[in-house]
Design an enzyme around this catalytic site. Structure first.
Site, mmCIF file in Angstrom:
data_model
loop_
_atom_site.group_PDB
_atom_site.id
_atom_site.type_symbol
_atom_site.label_atom_id
_atom_site.label_comp_id
_atom_site.label_asym_id
_atom_site.label_seq_id
_atom_site.Cartn_x
_atom_site.Cartn_y
_atom_site.Cartn_z
ATOM 1 N N ARG A 231 -14.932 5.120 -3.492
ATOM 2 C CA ARG A 231 -15.068 5.886 -2.252
ATOM 3 C C ARG A 231 -14.611 7.330 -2.431
ATOM 4 N NH1 ARG A 231 -12.477 3.230 2.596
ATOM 5 N NH2 ARG A 231 -14.117 4.255 3.760
ATOM 6 N N HIS B 80 2.788 -4.939 4.247
ATOM 7 C CA HIS B 80 3.025 -3.500 4.166
ATOM 8 C C HIS B 80 1.753 -2.703 4.447
ATOM 9 C CE1 HIS B 80 3.839 0.324 1.886
ATOM 10 N NE2 HIS B 80 4.944 0.221 2.590
ATOM 11 N N PHE C 102 2.346 7.591 4.748
ATOM 12 C CA PHE C 102 3.238 7.482 5.901
ATOM 13 C C PHE C 102 3.798 8.842 6.328
ATOM 14 C CE2 PHE C 102 7.234 6.427 8.064
ATOM 15 C CZ PHE C 102 6.777 5.481 8.985
ATOM 16 N N GLU C 103 3.943 9.757 5.385
ATOM 17 C CA GLU C 103 4.507 11.075 5.675
ATOM 18 C C GLU C 103 3.489 12.070 6.240
ATOM 19 O OE1 GLU C 103 7.098 8.799 3.321
ATOM 20 O OE2 GLU C 103 5.118 9.442 2.643
ATOM 21 N N VAL D 249 -4.392 3.963 0.943
ATOM 22 C CA VAL D 249 -3.514 2.812 1.111
ATOM 23 C C VAL D 249 -4.313 1.601 0.634
ATOM 24 C CG1 VAL D 249 -2.088 1.470 2.700
ATOM 25 C CG2 VAL D 249 -2.443 3.921 3.111
ATOM 26 N N ILE D 250 -3.770 0.894 -0.343
ATOM 27 C CA ILE D 250 -4.481 -0.229 -0.951
ATOM 28 C C ILE D 250 -3.742 -1.517 -0.637
ATOM 29 C CG2 ILE D 250 -5.261 -1.223 -3.133
ATOM 30 C CD1 ILE D 250 -5.487 1.717 -4.160
#
Length: 144
Positions: A118, A77, A45-46, A70-71
């Site tokens: 990945r 969320h 997010f930052e 991001v999982i």
């Protein structure tokens, strides 16, 4: 060529793998690792906010590469963070007056194992893939 990497420290193992792949690809293109600047932020997010601050500082880079993971969990969320980060990076990529390419290397995965695969150099090497895209993009811009 001088490139900035902005890497989320949330899911640090994934980000570190992405960075290692990027470094290997950068070196394999005959660039010195001295020309990579790596900046760490707490989470994905930052990343857009840090990019904006970096652009405002008048530090010269040929490209900016973003890394994170991001999982998906059990709440919404995941969707909010993924959309916010993606939209923020895209807006900065299009609107930055310096026309510095900003490349998206934030993995959005359904589970940790998928993100890990990945990110690993010996598997899908998304870090190397994004770095090669950055290098190719800079070369394309130099031809304009």
């Amino acid at each position: 060529m001088k490139i900035a990497i902005i890497a989320s420290q949330f899911n640090k193992e994934i980000s570190n793998n992405l960075i290692q792949g990027a470094k290997a690809k950068f070196e394999s293109n005959n660039f010195s690792l001295d020309n990579l600047n790596i900046y760490e932020v707490p989470g994905a997010f930052e990343i857009p906010s840090f990019i904006k601050n970096l652009l405002d500082k008048n530090i010269s880079f040929d490209a900016i590469v973003t890394f994170g993971s991001v999982i998906k969990g059990d709440t919404a969320h995941f969707e909010y963070i993924c959309k916010s980060v993606t939209d923020g990076i895209m807006k900065l990529s299009i609107d930055n007056v310096k026309n510095i390419p900003i490349l998206y290397g934030v993995l959005t995965s359904y589970n940790y194992e998928q993100a890990l695969e990945r990110s690993m150099i010996e598997k899908k090497d998304k870090g190397g893939e994004v770095m090669q895209s950055a290098i190719d993009f800079v070369h394309s811009l130099n031809k304009l």
